[in-house]
Design an enzyme around this catalytic site. Structure first.
Site, PDB file in Angstrom:
ATOM      1  N   TYR A 253       0.786  33.580 -43.552  1.00  0.00           N
ATOM      2  CA  TYR A 253       1.846  33.415 -42.441  1.00  0.00           C
ATOM      3  C   TYR A 253       1.057  32.446 -41.258  1.00  0.00           C
ATOM      4  O   TYR A 253       1.913  31.737 -40.697  1.00  0.00           O
ATOM      5  CB  TYR A 253       1.791  35.040 -41.992  1.00  0.00           C
ATOM      6  CG  TYR A 253       2.477  35.219 -40.809  1.00  0.00           C
ATOM      7  CD1 TYR A 253       4.109  35.250 -40.547  1.00  0.00           C
ATOM      8  CD2 TYR A 253       1.836  35.413 -39.352  1.00  0.00           C
ATOM      9  CE1 TYR A 253       4.639  35.386 -39.638  1.00  0.00           C
ATOM     10  CE2 TYR A 253       2.677  35.634 -38.384  1.00  0.00           C
ATOM     11  CZ  TYR A 253       4.094  35.798 -38.562  1.00  0.00           C
ATOM     12  OH  TYR A 253       4.591  35.844 -37.415  1.00  0.00           O
TER      13      TYR A 253
ATOM     14  N   LYS B  49       2.586  29.014 -39.901  1.00  0.00           N
ATOM     15  CA  LYS B  49       2.805  29.105 -38.276  1.00  0.00           C
ATOM     16  C   LYS B  49       1.914  28.054 -37.684  1.00  0.00           C
ATOM     17  O   LYS B  49       2.366  27.351 -36.825  1.00  0.00           O
ATOM     18  CB  LYS B  49       2.380  30.542 -37.722  1.00  0.00           C
ATOM     19  CG  LYS B  49       3.533  31.607 -38.185  1.00  0.00           C
ATOM     20  CD  LYS B  49       4.822  31.236 -37.878  1.00  0.00           C
ATOM     21  CE  LYS B  49       5.993  32.661 -37.243  1.00  0.00           C
ATOM     22  NZ  LYS B  49       7.066  32.247 -37.551  1.00  0.00           N
TER      23      LYS B  49
END
Ligand code: NAD
Length: 304
Positions: free
Chosen positions: A170, A174
């Site tokens: 993640y 991001k």
């Protein structure tokens, strides 16, 4: 703010991905209430993106917006392939005749510590967050360029620039979105296309287990005004990253410490000067690659 200077979106068309629930739904409600025509995109998937739950949160939200007098259409395409992402933009063109705003918000979680992370868990999270945002924006880009105007909002996360335990996939996705935002802002700026990012904090199914006592203060509707400002034609910002949670809004920027210089650094001298290298005193904001070169030129020039 009085009604006279309310930021309105009449005539503008917005695509919001992953808008069936959570933050995306709050963004869609606000933009529609302010006059935008909204494509409510959502695959209706489970939190880890492994299965379609069979629900249609996008359709339910469209019914709600329409009942309130707004204009919205549901779209169920997956953001994560170029072909399917193009269909989302096509929905905007087919239904409303144009596209002005893209809010890349769709997301999933597959948290695992790095030693347990399967390639599929890395790939899928990058596919949805990073590639999905790139593909949807790429499909919209020619339209925005042609009309000399557009707004793109990316959804990144604190994890993207600080890292977070169990979120290697993640955080990588991001962080990638921050680079994408900064670069598209530079390229799009020439044609009045402004690209900014938010790092939100809100109570949704993605975070309800981790927010603790703050949860009740973090309604997604506190984040949507920031998205609306960034999506509006009057937005003065380009290439910025704004933190938005519970009503607090702040800028996240790159800073560079004053640093340390030696004409002939050695591993030992670098180690001996780590404290100076990290010293945050007098650490200016760095806003462009050119500035990095200017700083280096100053240092090297100072040895003449
Ligand atoms: P959420 O799970 O409530 O909403 C995400 C939505 O995206 C879901 O409705 C899901 O069906 C949809 N989606 C997933 N994969 C998709 C795909 N391939 N194509 C289209 N739609 C897809 O979560 P949320 O908290 O509202 O998250 C929204 C965004 O905000 C995400 O990008 C998330 O990473 C980011 N974010 C949220 C927080 C927070 O505090 N909630 C913090 C940082 C970042």
């Amino acid at each position: 703010m009085t009604d006279n200077n309310e930021l309105r979106f009449d005539g503008a068309v917005a695509v919001i991905t992953g808008a069936g629930r959570g933050l995306g739904a709050a963004h869609a409600r606000l933009l529609a209430a302010r006059g935008a025509m909204v494509v409510v995109n959502d695959v209706g998937g489970s939190l880890d993106g492994s299965a379609d739950e069979g629900a249609s949160p996008a359709q339910e939200l469209v019914a709600e917006i329409t009942a309130a007098g707004g204009h919205a259409v549901a779209d169920h395409h997956d953001v994560s392939t170029p072909e399917s992402a193009a269909q989302i933009v096509q929905t905007a063109i087919d239904e409303f005749g144009r596209i002005d705003i893209v809010v890349n918000n769709a997301g999933i979680l597959r948290d695992k510590t790095f030693h347990q992370l399967d390639p599929a868990d890395m790939q899928k999270v990058l596919d949805v967050h990073l590639y999905g945002s790139a593909w949807v924006t790429r499909a919209a880009w020619p339209h925005l360029r042609e009309q000399n105007g557009g707004r793109v909002v990316m959804t990144t996360s604190v994890a993207g620039y600080l890292g977070n335990f169990g979120q290697a996939n993640y955080a990588s996705a991001k962080a990638g979105l921050i680079g994408l935002t900064k670069t598209l802002a530079i390229e799009g700026g020439r044609r009045n296309i402004k690209v900014n990012a938010i790092a939100p904090g809100a109570r949704t199914r993605m975070t309800e287990q981790v927010l603790g006592p703050l949860a009740d203060r973090l309604d997604p509707s506190f984040v949507s005004p920031v998205v609306a400002m960034l999506a509006h034609e009057s937005c003065p910002l380009n290439g910025e990253l704004l933190l938005a949670a519970g009503g607090r809004v702040a800028r996240v920027h790159s800073a560079q410490t004053r640093g340390w210089f030696d004409e002939a650094p050695t591993p030992e001298s670098v180690l001996a000067n780590v404290d100076t290298i990290l010293d945050p005193t007098d650490a200016p904001v760095v806003e462009a690659v050119e500035q990095e070169f200017a700083v280096l030129t100053d240092w090297l020039g100072s040895t003449d």
